[in-house]
Design a protein around this motif. Structure first.
Motif, PDB file in Angstrom:
ATOM      1  N   ASN A 139       0.833  -1.200   0.000  1.00  0.00           N
ATOM      2  CA  ASN A 139       0.000   0.000   0.000  1.00  0.00           C
ATOM      3  C   ASN A 139       0.870   1.253   0.000  1.00  0.00           C
ATOM      4  N   SER A 188      -3.737   3.781   4.899  1.00  0.00           N
ATOM      5  CA  SER A 188      -4.310   2.430   4.917  1.00  0.00           C
ATOM      6  C   SER A 188      -4.418   1.958   6.355  1.00  0.00           C
ATOM      7  N   PHE A 189      -5.399   1.092   6.625  1.00  0.00           N
ATOM      8  CA  PHE A 189      -5.696   0.795   8.033  1.00  0.00           C
ATOM      9  C   PHE A 189      -4.562   0.055   8.725  1.00  0.00           C
ATOM     10  N   SER A 234      -6.547   4.293  -0.192  1.00  0.00           N
ATOM     11  CA  SER A 234      -7.094   3.481   0.890  1.00  0.00           C
ATOM     12  C   SER A 234      -8.592   3.300   0.692  1.00  0.00           C
ATOM     13  N   SER A 235      -9.069   2.112   1.033  1.00  0.00           N
ATOM     14  CA  SER A 235     -10.507   1.843   0.952  1.00  0.00           C
ATOM     15  C   SER A 235     -11.058   1.489   2.327  1.00  0.00           C
ATOM     16  N   ARG A 236     -10.329   1.874   3.381  1.00  0.00           N
ATOM     17  CA  ARG A 236     -10.820   1.551   4.719  1.00  0.00           C
ATOM     18  C   ARG A 236     -12.164   2.252   4.939  1.00  0.00           C
ATOM     19  N   ASP A 273      -4.463  -2.104  -7.512  1.00  0.00           N
ATOM     20  CA  ASP A 273      -5.711  -2.018  -6.757  1.00  0.00           C
ATOM     21  C   ASP A 273      -6.307  -0.638  -7.015  1.00  0.00           C
ATOM     22  N   ASN A 289      -7.255  -5.043  -9.976  1.00  0.00           N
ATOM     23  CA  ASN A 289      -8.017  -5.478  -8.808  1.00  0.00           C
ATOM     24  C   ASN A 289      -8.980  -4.352  -8.456  1.00  0.00           C
ATOM     25  N   MET A 333     -14.363  -7.583  -6.975  1.00  0.00           N
ATOM     26  CA  MET A 333     -14.649  -7.701  -5.544  1.00  0.00           C
ATOM     27  C   MET A 333     -16.028  -7.153  -5.220  1.00  0.00           C
ATOM     28  N   ASP A 369     -14.220 -12.129  -5.578  1.00  0.00           N
ATOM     29  CA  ASP A 369     -13.797 -11.888  -4.191  1.00  0.00           C
ATOM     30  C   ASP A 369     -15.005 -11.392  -3.392  1.00  0.00           C
ATOM     31  N   PHE A 421     -15.963  -5.195   3.618  1.00  0.00           N
ATOM     32  CA  PHE A 421     -16.478  -4.092   2.802  1.00  0.00           C
ATOM     33  C   PHE A 421     -17.995  -4.021   2.941  1.00  0.00           C
ATOM     34  N   GLY A 460      -9.611 -11.832   1.129  1.00  0.00           N
ATOM     35  CA  GLY A 460      -8.688 -10.896   1.769  1.00  0.00           C
ATOM     36  C   GLY A 460      -9.198 -10.502   3.144  1.00  0.00           C
ATOM     37  N   LYS A 479      -7.882  -7.673   9.168  1.00  0.00           N
ATOM     38  CA  LYS A 479      -9.093  -6.829   9.128  1.00  0.00           C
ATOM     39  C   LYS A 479      -9.831  -6.795  10.457  1.00  0.00           C
ATOM     40  N   ARG A 500      -5.172 -12.465  -0.423  1.00  0.00           N
ATOM     41  CA  ARG A 500      -4.508 -11.153  -0.448  1.00  0.00           C
ATOM     42  C   ARG A 500      -4.002 -10.905   0.968  1.00  0.00           C
ATOM     43  N   HIS A 507      -0.818  -9.456   3.922  1.00  0.00           N
ATOM     44  CA  HIS A 507       0.325  -8.613   4.279  1.00  0.00           C
ATOM     45  C   HIS A 507       1.518  -9.466   4.707  1.00  0.00           C
TER      46      HIS A 507
HETATM   47  N1  HH2 Z   1      -9.088  -5.286   0.843  1.00  0.00           N
HETATM   48  C1  HH2 Z   1      -8.526  -4.075   0.875  1.00  0.00           C
HETATM   49  C2  HH2 Z   1      -8.105  -3.464  -0.311  1.00  0.00           C
HETATM   50  N2  HH2 Z   1      -8.237  -4.086  -1.493  1.00  0.00           N
HETATM   51  N3  HH2 Z   1      -8.911  -5.955  -2.759  1.00  0.00           N
HETATM   52  C3  HH2 Z   1      -9.477  -7.172  -2.810  1.00  0.00           C
HETATM   53  N4  HH2 Z   1      -9.610  -7.802  -4.001  1.00  0.00           N
HETATM   54  N5  HH2 Z   1      -9.918  -7.812  -1.684  1.00  0.00           N
HETATM   55  C4  HH2 Z   1      -9.824  -7.241  -0.453  1.00  0.00           C
HETATM   56  O1  HH2 Z   1     -10.281  -7.863   0.539  1.00  0.00           O
HETATM   57  C5  HH2 Z   1      -9.234  -5.936  -0.360  1.00  0.00           C
HETATM   58  C6  HH2 Z   1      -8.788  -5.316  -1.556  1.00  0.00           C
HETATM   59  C7  HH2 Z   1      -8.354  -3.377   2.173  1.00  0.00           C
HETATM   60  O2  HH2 Z   1      -7.145  -3.703   2.781  1.00  0.00           O
HETATM   61  P1  HH2 Z   1      -5.807  -2.813   2.741  1.00  0.00           P
HETATM   62  O3  HH2 Z   1      -5.328  -2.612   1.360  1.00  0.00           O
HETATM   63  O4  HH2 Z   1      -4.818  -3.466   3.628  1.00  0.00           O
HETATM   64  O5  HH2 Z   1      -6.205  -1.439   3.405  1.00  0.00           O
HETATM   65  P2  HH2 Z   1      -6.662  -0.047   2.792  1.00  0.00           P
HETATM   66  O6  HH2 Z   1      -7.862  -0.255   1.955  1.00  0.00           O
HETATM   67  O7  HH2 Z   1      -6.919   0.804   4.009  1.00  0.00           O
HETATM   68  O8  HH2 Z   1      -5.516   0.476   1.963  1.00  0.00           O
END
Ligand code: HH2
Length: 286
Positions: free
Chosen positions: A30, A35-36, A69-71, A105, A124, A149, A195, A200, A227, A231, A265, A267
């Motif tokens: 990331n 990001s979380f 970030s998608s948190r 992503d 993604n 997803m 996914d 989410f 993924g 979480k 997916r 870390h």
């Molecule tokens: N989760 C996150 C981001 N992208 N893509 C897929 N396909 N599946 C997931 O479960 C998924 C994803 C969220 O996690 P992270 O990237 O660690 O955090 P953030 O969104 O805060 O950057």
């Protein structure tokens, strides 16, 4: 006729990445301030590239690079800023790891196009093509691989009032619709992965229901990616802080693997390789 659930191929570039492997590990990099779990740690391109190389050395089968970030509660980032963060890292990771499949992503066609130009192999999309109508046609035109997803709504508001009566069935039905949209736009079947979108717009019980029963999703005939890494579902069940959620993550991912998921997916690549290698042997899935 569709292949039996869980045995589908996944073509990335010229290869079926699932041909000779029971599972695939997608390492997360990331390049975000927020990001979380790792926000801000790899914002410097050098640190992000070093992290990518580290995950590759730990045995990642592909890497997922994200710059937005998608948190829950997060605001979208303009395409220009997303690419400003992502571009230099992607270019350097591509040069440092010329053979490794790279995923980007993003929900934006503009960012995906530049990433594919810079050598990315997979898009993604956490919105499964809902947020940008240009994304599916782009992926089709370029012959890229695609992760669709599941998410209801957008990250800003998705956790406000999620309601599911039967999460596995509802998520599969909604992803089936996105799968059809991707096919209609011309994305090739063998390029697609599904996914359920753990975390989410889902409650703890919805996430557990999805991980417990992947069969409605597998019945759609495409490989399933999960993924759950670090979480909040792990935090809610155990009280563990973000940095201490690896054991819970491994338990959820092993269960999902035994239930038919093939891609993860993550870390923490090395720990997953060990855990899933043992699970694969146990299940006779080597
Ligand atoms: N989760 C996150 C981001 N992208 N893509 C897929 N396909 N599946 C997931 O479960 C998924 C994803 C969220 O996690 P992270 O990237 O660690 O955090 P953030 O969104 O805060 O950057």
């Amino acid at each position: 006729m569709r292949p039996p659930a869980g045995s589908a191929a996944w073509r990335v570039g010229g290869r079926d990445l699932l041909a000779d492997r029971p599972f695939l590990l997608m390492g997360v990099v990331n390049v975000t301030p927020d990001s979380f779990s790792d926000g801000g740690r790899f914002l410097d391109p050098g640190a992000a590239v070093a992290q990518a190389v580290r995950l590759a050395e730990e045995g990642a089968d592909l890497l997922d690079l994200g710059a937005e970030s998608s948190r829950p509660g997060s605001d979208p980032v303009p395409a220009r800023e997303e690419w400003r963060r992502l571009g230099p890292v992607l270019e350097q990771v591509r040069a440092a790891l010329p053979e490794l499949p790279l995923s980007v992503d993003t929900t934006k066609a503009k960012v995906a196009r530049r990433a594919l130009d810079a050598g990315a192999d997979v898009v993604n999309d956490i919105s499964a093509g809902r947020l940008d109508p240009g994304l599916l046609p782009l992926v089709a035109e370029r012959g890229a691989a695609l992760v669709l997803m599941h998410m209801r709504g957008v990250p800003k508001t998705m956790q406000e009032a999620p309601v599911y009566a039967d999460a596995p069935a509802e998520v599969a039905a909604e992803l089936a619709e996105r799968l059809d949209a991707a096919r209609r736009e011309g994305v090739r079947e063998e390029r697609l992965v599904l996914d359920p979108g753990i975390g989410f717009g889902k409650r703890v019980e919805d996430n557990l229901a999805l991980l417990r029963d992947l069969s409605p999703l597998l019945a759609l005939g495409r490989p399933v990616l999960v993924g759950a890494s670090r979480k909040s579902v792990v935090g809610a069940l155990t009280g563990a802080g973000v940095e201490d959620r690896l054991p819970g993550t491994l338990a959820l991912h092993v269960a999902a693997f035994l239930g038919g998921a093939r891609l993860f997916r993550v870390h923490d690549v090395a720990a997953h390789r060990q855990a899933l290698t043992c699970a694969a042997a146990l299940a006779g899935k080597e």
